[in-house]
Design a protein around this motif. Sequence first.
Motif, PDB file in Angstrom:
ATOM      1  N   UNK A 261       0.881  -1.121  -0.222  1.00 10.54           N
ATOM      2  CA  UNK A 261       0.119  -0.046   0.186  1.00 10.54           C
ATOM      3  C   UNK A 261       0.799   1.373  -0.089  1.00 10.54           C
ATOM      4  N   UNK A 262       1.843   1.162   0.672  1.00 13.44           N
ATOM      5  CA  UNK A 262       2.837   2.534   0.687  1.00 13.44           C
ATOM      6  C   UNK A 262       3.389   2.770  -0.525  1.00 13.44           C
TER       7      UNK A 262
ATOM      8  N   UNK B 299       0.954   6.817  -6.746  1.00 15.94           N
ATOM      9  CA  UNK B 299      -0.125   7.560  -7.157  1.00 15.94           C
ATOM     10  C   UNK B 299       0.127   9.001  -7.201  1.00 15.94           C
ATOM     11  N   UNK B 300       1.146   9.285  -5.804  1.00 12.27           N
ATOM     12  CA  UNK B 300       1.372  10.684  -5.819  1.00 12.27           C
ATOM     13  C   UNK B 300       2.393  11.177  -6.994  1.00 12.27           C
TER      14      UNK B 300
ATOM     15  N   UNK C 134       1.609  14.302  -9.452  1.00 10.73           N
ATOM     16  CA  UNK C 134       2.612  15.176  -9.951  1.00 10.73           C
ATOM     17  C   UNK C 134       3.072  15.203 -11.460  1.00 10.73           C
ATOM     18  N   UNK C 135       3.201  14.118 -11.965  1.00 10.20           N
ATOM     19  CA  UNK C 135       3.369  14.165 -13.952  1.00 10.20           C
ATOM     20  C   UNK C 135       1.989  14.763 -14.191  1.00 10.20           C
ATOM     21  N   UNK C 136       0.866  14.451 -13.899  1.00  8.14           N
ATOM     22  CA  UNK C 136      -0.279  15.073 -14.608  1.00  8.14           C
ATOM     23  C   UNK C 136      -0.122  16.815 -14.207  1.00  8.14           C
ATOM     24  N   UNK C 137       0.114  17.108 -13.151  1.00 11.40           N
ATOM     25  CA  UNK C 137       0.341  18.504 -12.628  1.00 11.40           C
ATOM     26  C   UNK C 137       1.417  19.301 -13.531  1.00 11.40           C
TER      27      UNK C 137
ATOM     28  N   UNK D 119       0.332  17.239  -2.702  1.00 11.78           N
ATOM     29  CA  UNK D 119       1.115  16.824  -1.380  1.00 11.78           C
ATOM     30  C   UNK D 119       2.822  16.613  -1.648  1.00 11.78           C
ATOM     31  N   UNK D 120       2.924  15.978  -2.716  1.00 12.60           N
ATOM     32  CA  UNK D 120       4.250  15.460  -2.691  1.00 12.60           C
ATOM     33  C   UNK D 120       5.187  16.006  -3.927  1.00 12.60           C
TER      34      UNK D 120
END
Length: 193
Positions: A123-124, A130-131, A135-138, A165-166
């Motif tokens: 999960x981590x 996912x973060x 960030x790529x999409x952003x 967030x990250x």
Amino acid sequence: MVVKDFRRSDPLFRLLIGPILIRRERGALKKLSDVEGVPHLVESINRYAIVIEHIDGKSLRDSCGPVPEGFFDRLAEVVRAVHERGVTHCDLRSSGNVIVANDGSPYIVDFAACVLQGRGWNPFINFLFRQFAAADDHAVLILKRKHAPEALRPEDVEQLATPIPYEQFARSFGIAVRNLTRRLLTRARPDKG
Ligand SMILES: Nc1ncnc2c1ncn2[C@@H]1O[C@H](COP(=O)(O)OP(=O)(O)O)[C@@H](O)[C@H]1O
Ligand SMILES: [Mg+2]
């Protein structure tokens, strides 16, 4: 073709860092071999060097004039396909890593800073993945705002206003790897973005 080759860099870097960066990029390019918009891995020479398909065109950093219509929508599709195969790029804010091919289509290069999705159900790791994907999409929207602001949709503007967030961590990681490779492969001065 493009050759990324660490064999002539400083001995310590060549031994310790070069193979890691080459392994990352080679691993990503292999996973992405069927993605339109990512150059093919032509050959793996050894642990210090790979040969990559050359894309005829100009990077966003070097191109002048407007980008082709719909360019950033197609770039977002390439990024989605990259994520679907378990790869995040992590250095897409650098306009040198996005190429406008001569036929107007988008290509992504430079996967040295990429992060791969873990194999198991962790999960981590999956959360981190996912973060980085977010960030790529952003990053794509940030490039769009810079190079084609007239094409921004209301939902893009909203997404741009929402902090990731990250993102700062992902961005710093990307810049560190980019500056490191640049220092090793070329005599150019490192940059900040
Ligand atoms: N496959 C490729 N086809 C065409 N140009 C490329 C390709 N790979 C890299 N380049 C060009 O070389 C530049 C530097 O390569 P890159 O892999 O981004 O290394 P770095 O950012 O570490 O200097 C890119 O900005 C791009 O202009
Ligand atoms: Mg680059």
